[in-house]
Design an enzyme around this catalytic site. Structure first.
Site, mmCIF file in Angstrom:
data_model
loop_
_atom_site.group_PDB
_atom_site.id
_atom_site.type_symbol
_atom_site.label_atom_id
_atom_site.label_comp_id
_atom_site.label_asym_id
_atom_site.label_seq_id
_atom_site.Cartn_x
_atom_site.Cartn_y
_atom_site.Cartn_z
ATOM 1 C CD GLU A 84 -3.118 -0.799 0.278
ATOM 2 O OE1 GLU A 84 -3.123 0.264 -0.366
ATOM 3 O OE2 GLU A 84 -3.999 -1.671 0.155
ATOM 4 C CD GLU A 115 4.855 -21.454 11.575
ATOM 5 O OE1 GLU A 115 4.987 -21.772 12.770
ATOM 6 O OE2 GLU A 115 3.865 -20.857 11.130
#
Length: 307
Positions: A84, A115
């Site tokens: 963004e 992960e």
């Protein structure tokens, strides 16, 4: 073996033991009640967030970059926040980057095993040429995700700024960070479902972190996103409204200013405020760190009209 009982976000929530036996509206109420506690948890760590903002902004002002690193929901939130920044604040695409365990495909399809590798995080940052000028913000609700820990450990070796954002107290990740942000949101409505309260807290923190950093970088004048990249019809109209508000002109004048400034709101505003041509407006912005506020303040103090 990991003892999940010691991790705040993995504990059972006594208020939702019977959620599977509730009426639908009561389920929604229970979730809503738990969500109400999230802003309070974030409020408690505002000093740490502010410290991170100042430290990250200092790096970016000197050519550094900010990297978010995380897995699962945490990683996705980092990628979202980074994505963004260019259209909203007109920054280069590489200034704020989101790195997620498992790579690009993990944004859309869960890569749960990814992960567990500290080495993968180090490799991902090395591939992007991490240096001592940069900042790494590692995200993990539990505070123990190996990928996030690996990102901080590698960043520290390179001399980069290290920040952790977790939702568990006294976490492993915090011990690796120069600045530790621990927004303890407590047990989830559904045990261990950290995309809920913990995810909401991380989203709030990242909104605050990136927005405040951009304010520090002069990307905001008053409360207007003056460096918005007018890349579609909505953003072009937003740029027009920004110029109208900031420079106190009508739509026709705003269009003329934007046309002269190549569609860029910030120089268009300076042109109007100081009654100068584009070249002079650009030079003023360069010499004032891109801050319209600084330019307008000098003008008000000196009552100066630039020619």
């Amino acid at each position: 073996m990991i003892d999940l009982r010691k991790i705040t976000t993995e504990k059972r929530n006594v208020r939702t033991f019977d959620i599977d036996n509730m009426e639908t509206l009561d389920v929604c109420r229970a979730i809503n009640e738990e969500d109400k506690s999230v802003p309070s948890a974030v409020e408690k760590v505002l000093p740490q967030i502010a410290k991170a903002v100042d430290a990250v902004a200092a790096r970016l002002q000197h050519g550094g970059r900010m990297f978010y690193a995380g897995a699962g929901t945490s990683g996705r939130l980092g990628v979202l926040d980074a994505a963004e920044c260019p259209p909203t604040y007109g920054v280069p695409a590489d200034m704020v980057q989101g790195i997620i365990a498992g790579g690009r495909q993990a944004m859309f399809v869960s890569q749960e095993g990814a992960e567990d590798s500290e080495e993968a995080a180090a490799a991902d940052l090395a591939e992007r040429g991490l240096t001592a000028k940069d900042a790494v913000v590692a995200l993990a609700a539990s505070g123990r995700t190996p990928y996030a820990a690996g990102a901080l450990r590698y960043a520290k070796k390179q001399g980069a700024l290290t920040v952790s954002v977790t939702c568990s107290a006294d976490s492993l990740l915090s011990s690796y960070a120069e600045i530790a942000v621990e927004a303890v949101t407590g047990p989830e409505v559904i045990t261990g479902s950290t995309r809920m309260k913990a995810g909401t807290a991380q989203k709030l923190i990242l909104n605050m972190l990136s927005t405040a950093v951009m304010i520090k970088l002069g990307k905001v004048y008053q409360n207007l996103m003056v460096d918005v990249r007018a890349s579609n019809a909505k953003l072009r109209e937003r740029a027009r409204r920004i110029v109208m508000e900031a420079a106190e002109v009508d739509a026709e004048r705003a269009d003329l200013l934007l046309a002269a400034a190549g569609g860029r709101a910030k120089p268009a505003i300076v042109m109007q405020l100081l009654h100068v041509e584009l070249a002079a407006a650009e030079e003023l912005l360069r010499s004032n760190g891109g801050s319209v506020r600084r330019i307008s303040s000098v003008k008000q103090q000196n009552n100066t009209v630039y020619e």
